[in-house]
Design a protein around this motif. Structure first.
Motif, PDB file in Angstrom:
ATOM      1  N   LYS A   3     -13.067 -12.517  -9.802  1.00 21.77           N
ATOM      2  CA  LYS A   3     -13.609 -12.369 -11.157  1.00 21.77           C
ATOM      3  C   LYS A   3     -12.486 -12.058 -12.148  1.00 21.77           C
ATOM      4  O   LYS A   3     -12.417 -12.610 -13.245  1.00 21.77           O
ATOM      5  CB  LYS A   3     -14.652 -11.253 -11.142  1.00 21.77           C
ATOM      6  N   TYR A   4     -11.580 -11.162 -11.770  1.00 17.66           N
ATOM      7  CA  TYR A   4     -10.375 -10.860 -12.530  1.00 17.66           C
ATOM      8  C   TYR A   4      -9.416 -10.077 -11.643  1.00 17.66           C
ATOM      9  O   TYR A   4      -9.769  -9.618 -10.549  1.00 17.66           O
ATOM     10  CB  TYR A   4     -10.673 -10.076 -13.822  1.00 17.66           C
ATOM     11  N   TYR A   5      -8.179  -9.927 -12.104  1.00 20.45           N
ATOM     12  CA  TYR A   5      -7.129  -9.196 -11.384  1.00 20.45           C
ATOM     13  C   TYR A   5      -6.913  -7.846 -12.062  1.00 20.45           C
ATOM     14  O   TYR A   5      -6.977  -7.739 -13.296  1.00 20.45           O
ATOM     15  CB  TYR A   5      -5.825  -9.992 -11.398  1.00 20.45           C
ATOM     16  N   ILE A   6      -6.619  -6.816 -11.262  1.00 15.46           N
ATOM     17  CA  ILE A   6      -6.397  -5.480 -11.819  1.00 15.46           C
ATOM     18  C   ILE A   6      -5.303  -4.763 -11.046  1.00 15.46           C
ATOM     19  O   ILE A   6      -5.196  -4.899  -9.819  1.00 15.46           O
ATOM     20  CB  ILE A   6      -7.712  -4.655 -11.808  1.00 15.46           C
ATOM     21  N   SER A   7      -4.475  -4.003 -11.751  1.00 14.27           N
ATOM     22  CA  SER A   7      -3.428  -3.197 -11.119  1.00 14.27           C
ATOM     23  C   SER A   7      -3.275  -1.880 -11.858  1.00 14.27           C
ATOM     24  O   SER A   7      -3.301  -1.841 -13.088  1.00 14.27           O
ATOM     25  CB  SER A   7      -2.091  -3.940 -11.127  1.00 14.27           C
ATOM     26  N   ALA A   8      -3.096  -0.801 -11.088  1.00 13.01           N
ATOM     27  CA  ALA A   8      -2.853   0.528 -11.662  1.00 13.01           C
ATOM     28  C   ALA A   8      -1.439   1.009 -11.343  1.00 13.01           C
ATOM     29  O   ALA A   8      -1.154   2.203 -11.363  1.00 13.01           O
ATOM     30  CB  ALA A   8      -3.874   1.525 -11.119  1.00 13.01           C
ATOM     31  N   SER A   9      -0.539   0.102 -11.056  1.00 13.65           N
ATOM     32  CA  SER A   9       0.810   0.425 -10.608  1.00 13.65           C
ATOM     33  C   SER A   9       1.545   1.344 -11.587  1.00 13.65           C
ATOM     34  O   SER A   9       1.386   1.241 -12.807  1.00 13.65           O
ATOM     35  CB  SER A   9       1.604  -0.865 -10.418  1.00 13.65           C
ATOM     36  N   LEU A  19       0.853  -1.191   0.000  1.00 13.43           N
ATOM     37  CA  LEU A  19       0.000   0.000   0.000  1.00 13.43           C
ATOM     38  C   LEU A  19       0.887   1.238   0.000  1.00 13.43           C
ATOM     39  O   LEU A  19       1.102   1.899   1.021  1.00 13.43           O
ATOM     40  CB  LEU A  19      -0.944  -0.028   1.208  1.00 13.43           C
ATOM     41  N   THR A  20       1.414   1.545  -1.176  1.00 12.79           N
ATOM     42  CA  THR A  20       2.304   2.687  -1.358  1.00 12.79           C
ATOM     43  C   THR A  20       1.811   3.518  -2.535  1.00 12.79           C
ATOM     44  O   THR A  20       0.997   3.067  -3.349  1.00 12.79           O
ATOM     45  CB  THR A  20       3.746   2.222  -1.661  1.00 12.79           C
ATOM     46  N   ALA A  21       2.348   4.738  -2.645  1.00 12.25           N
ATOM     47  CA  ALA A  21       1.934   5.631  -3.731  1.00 12.25           C
ATOM     48  C   ALA A  21       2.241   5.023  -5.098  1.00 12.25           C
ATOM     49  O   ALA A  21       1.486   5.229  -6.059  1.00 12.25           O
ATOM     50  CB  ALA A  21       2.635   6.980  -3.578  1.00 12.25           C
ATOM     51  N   PHE A  40      -3.184   3.056  -5.841  1.00  9.52           N
ATOM     52  CA  PHE A  40      -4.490   2.506  -5.473  1.00  9.52           C
ATOM     53  C   PHE A  40      -5.603   3.555  -5.492  1.00  9.52           C
ATOM     54  O   PHE A  40      -6.759   3.225  -5.748  1.00  9.52           O
ATOM     55  CB  PHE A  40      -4.413   1.841  -4.094  1.00  9.52           C
ATOM     56  N   LYS A  41      -5.276   4.819  -5.247  1.00 12.44           N
ATOM     57  CA  LYS A  41      -6.308   5.854  -5.294  1.00 12.44           C
ATOM     58  C   LYS A  41      -6.901   5.968  -6.694  1.00 12.44           C
ATOM     59  O   LYS A  41      -8.125   6.084  -6.859  1.00 12.44           O
ATOM     60  CB  LYS A  41      -5.745   7.200  -4.839  1.00 12.44           C
ATOM     61  N   GLU A  65      -3.894   3.660   6.343  1.00  9.03           N
ATOM     62  CA  GLU A  65      -4.847   4.575   6.982  1.00  9.03           C
ATOM     63  C   GLU A  65      -5.342   5.627   6.000  1.00  9.03           C
ATOM     64  O   GLU A  65      -6.516   5.993   6.000  1.00  9.03           O
ATOM     65  CB  GLU A  65      -4.216   5.227   8.214  1.00  9.03           C
ATOM     66  N   GLU A  66      -4.448   6.116   5.165  1.00  7.78           N
ATOM     67  CA  GLU A  66      -4.816   7.105   4.152  1.00  7.78           C
ATOM     68  C   GLU A  66      -5.850   6.536   3.182  1.00  7.78           C
ATOM     69  O   GLU A  66      -6.831   7.203   2.820  1.00  7.78           O
ATOM     70  CB  GLU A  66      -3.561   7.545   3.404  1.00  7.78           C
ATOM     71  N   LEU A  67      -5.646   5.287   2.766  1.00  7.20           N
ATOM     72  CA  LEU A  67      -6.602   4.642   1.853  1.00  7.20           C
ATOM     73  C   LEU A  67      -7.929   4.362   2.538  1.00  7.20           C
ATOM     74  O   LEU A  67      -8.997   4.485   1.927  1.00  7.20           O
ATOM     75  CB  LEU A  67      -6.007   3.356   1.289  1.00  7.20           C
ATOM     76  N   ASN A  68      -7.876   3.993   3.811  1.00  9.73           N
ATOM     77  CA  ASN A  68      -9.125   3.801   4.564  1.00  9.73           C
ATOM     78  C   ASN A  68      -9.953   5.078   4.573  1.00  9.73           C
ATOM     79  O   ASN A  68     -11.177   5.042   4.367  1.00  9.73           O
ATOM     80  CB  ASN A  68      -8.807   3.366   6.002  1.00  9.73           C
ATOM     81  N   ARG A  69      -9.298   6.210   4.813  1.00  9.05           N
ATOM     82  CA  ARG A  69     -10.002   7.498   4.816  1.00  9.05           C
ATOM     83  C   ARG A  69     -10.519   7.830   3.421  1.00  9.05           C
ATOM     84  O   ARG A  69     -11.636   8.344   3.269  1.00  9.05           O
ATOM     85  CB  ARG A  69      -9.076   8.621   5.308  1.00  9.05           C
TER      86      ARG A  69
END
Length: 376
Positions: free
Chosen positions: A266-272, A202-204, A208-209, A234-238
């Motif tokens: 259903k499928y895998y996704i990444s926005a890395s 969970l990093t920039a 993930f945003k 915590e940032e992503l939770n908010r």
């Protein structure tokens, strides 16, 4: 006759992809039975992956400090005098290259990340320049440098002055049989009945945003489950709460067995935005998941299109998965919407399984050991 000593050097044995690749590389003892193998860890941290019983373990206590790492490693090498040291990750690679000048062992560096974009994500200004200068100076002293994808290797040649004759590409090895077996186990967490999955620290850099935004803008009705831990939790939770999406988006945390979660998605996704060779992508493909991934500088296009130079400014239905242009939220939403078609998902599920065989542990590990033995 005394066996020749080979050291494998890495910062620690944690949860990362480099650590998993190293353990996989050592998982077929018959490939290196004529050698005396040791794994040397720079830091005294808990091991979260098990090493084969025939491999020796040595833990230094550098406390993540570069100078302390160099000094402690140099002292160990003076005593043990291995023929070859193979290192993984930047700090270990720098230590290996610099101590090799003094100790005269053969030096092979394994770079797991697209180093330029990795450093761009970590530093700015003077710190970025200094961070890039260290591998720029040290990597040139290696006998060979292995990139985990063609994009990684090309970046080392173009931006870190690695001699093209010393630069080679060998992919990560995957234990396909073990992954598929593990995928049939019961999940360790409660899962929605219908969900899509993403995974990573969970990093920039994992973006993930943007993934959350694209998902919420799409027609997807399945939940979004995100596997991993990191400083952005915590940032992503908010972020999720602010969008009133707590019931649709679930941060699952770290899973010892992610494969059983992948296999139910259903499928895998990444926005890395930065990868060397995306492990989670390949692991998801191994269990037959259709995949969507951003075309970040190295890895995804090579896996999903079979062409490391492939570029597109739109969502692209590739040979083995869907590629999305980097940092393009709109096209990521388009890709999610395309995955609502049952026939597209079924087709890419079959293609994922077919493509994953190219990275089997037997094939890639044999290639690794054949290469390493050239330096013994």
């Amino acid at each position: 006759m005394e066996k020749r000593k080979v050291f494998f050097l890495i910062n620690s044995i944690g949860f990362g992809g480099a650590e998993r690749a190293l353990v996989n590389l050592l998982s077929i003892p018959s490939l290196y039975s004529a050698l005396d193998i040791s794994v040397v860890l720079l830091d005294k941290e808990p091991l979260v992956r098990q090493l084969p019983s025939n491999v020796k373990l040595c833990q230094l206590d550098a406390k993540r400090a570069l100078l302390r790492s160099i000094l402690q490693l140099n002292s160990l090498l003076s005593e043990e005098k291995p023929t070859l040291v193979v290192s993984f990750l930047v700090r270990a690679n720098v230590c290996n290259a610099l101590t090799g000048i003094i100790q005269k062992h053969k030096v092979i560096l394994c770079e797991r990340m697209h180093l330029s974009s990795h450093l761009d994500n970590q530093f700015t200004g003077f710190k970025r320049s200094f961070a890039g200068l260290i591998p720029l100076i040290s990597y040139r002293w290696a006998d060979a440098v292995l990139g985990v994808s063609s994009g990684v290797t090309r970046n080392l040649i173009d931006h870190f002055h690695v001699n093209s004759k010393k630069a080679h590409t060998i992919f990560n090895p995957y234990n396909i049989e073990a992954i598929r077996k593990a995928s049939k186990e019961a999940p360790e967490v409660d899962l929605p009945s219908n969900f899509i999955v993403s995974a990573g620290r969970l990093t920039a850099a994992k973006n993930f945003k943007q993934l959350i935004n694209a998902y919420l803008s799409s027609t997807e009705t399945a939940s979004l489950c995100i596997l991993g831990e990191g400083e952005q939790r915590e940032e992503l939770n908010r972020y999720i709460k602010d969008r009133r999406a707590e019931k649709r988006i679930i941060l699952l945390g770290y899973a010892k067995n992610p494969f059983t979660i992948f296999s139910r998605a259903k499928y895998y996704i990444s926005a890395s935005t930065n990868e060397g060779f995306p492990n989670a992508l390949l692991e998801a493909m191994t269990v037959g998941l259709p995949v969507i991934m951003t075309n970040c500088p190295s890895g995804p296009a090579e896996i999903l299109e079979g062409d490391s130079n492939f570029k597109s400014d739109k969502c692209h239905l590739g040979k083995f998965g869907v590629l999305v242009p980097l940092d393009n939220e709109l096209q990521l939403t388009v890709a999610i919407n395309r995955m609502q078609v049952d026939e597209i998902r079924a087709d890419y599920s079959a293609r994922s399984i077919m493509r994953s065989r190219d990275f089997s542990i037997d094939k890639v590990s044999a290639e690794y050991w054949m290469f390493l033995k050239r330096f013994l």
